[in-house]
Write an enzyme that holds these catalytic residues in place. Structure first.
Site: not given
Ligand code: G6P
Ligand code: MG
Length: 221
Positions: A8-10, A44, A114, A145, A170
């Site tokens: 995963d990234l964020d 998340k 991600s 997810k 995470d």
């Molecule tokens: C990830 C993050 C989320 C976010 C989603 C969409 O899953 O954990 O917090 O809302 O990506 O991201 P984006 O940049 O496409 O809005």
């Molecule tokens: Mg994440």
């Protein structure tokens, strides 16, 4: 032995989970909704559209048109983009660079799983793009997810069986997605939030290659 690691990234590779939170909080405030960190755990890993729906659900009296929703999502994303504009290689979490190197040395494939449409921009800014054998485009999978689609898509594209994959997350929804995909799940963060993961570390610095391989060999799912 594992053949593919899906990151995963964020909140795993870098701190952008925090910027997502700040941007959602700001947007929510504009429509009179307060969100806190506890609620944020449920956002998340969840796509932009699904996140907005979760926030709007906090006030059942609000009935917004599709255009209004699109505008709110744009607002959130513009704010988020501003916050991540100057992200750079130093923002990579501890231990991640070393782990990516080890995986490459060991000929284990690497994918990015991600839900974020901003992910390609971020890995470019972090200068880690070249490590990834495959980056899942979240727009090409049917379900976000906690559904397993994103993780399974990475494995399918790279021709790896699900039980030879390790996923690192995470998010509560992300760990569920990895488990549903039939892969080994590694949680990064709070041991109680992520208790459904096969293995949890509190900090990315604890993501040691040898320990993960050991877990993989010893945990029979
Ligand atoms: C990830 C993050 C989320 C976010 C989603 C969409 O899953 O954990 O917090 O809302 O990506 O991201 P984006 O940049 O496409 O809005
Ligand atoms: Mg994440």
């Amino acid at each position: 032995y594992p053949q593919l690691f899906i990151f995963d990234l964020d909140g795993v590779i870098t701190d952008t989970a925090e910027q997502h939170y700040i941007a959602w909080k700001e947007m929510a405030q504009e429509i009179g909704i307060e969100i806190d960190r506890k609620f944020n755990e449920s956002l998340k890993g969840v796509s932009r559209g699904d996140s907005l729906e979760k926030i709007l659900n906090l006030n059942k009296d609000l009935h917004l048109s599709e255009e209004e929703k699109a505008e709110l999502m744009k607002k959130k994303n513009d704010a988020y983009r501003k916050l991540i504009m100057s992200i750079e290689p130093e923002d990579i979490y501890p231990g991640i660079g070393e782990l990516l190197e080890k995986l490459k040395d060991d000929d284990i494939k690497i994918a990015l799983g991600s839900a974020s449409k901003n992910a390609p921009f971020i890995i470019k800014q972090l200068q880690i793009e070249h490590y990834f054998d495959y980056v899942v485009d979240p727009e090409t999978v049917e379900n976000g997810k906690p559904a397993p689609d994103i993780f399974q898509k990475a494995a399918d594209e790279l021709g790896v069986a699900y039980d030879k994959c390790v996923g690192i997350e995470d998010a509560i929804a992300g760990v569920t997605a990895i488990n549903e995909a039939g892969m080994l799940s590694i949680g990064v963060g709070d041991k109680i939030h992520l208790k459904h993961a096969d293995y949890v570390v509190e900090d990315t610095a604890e993501l040691k290659f040898e320990t993960i391989i050991n877990r993989f060999e010893n945990i029979s799912k």
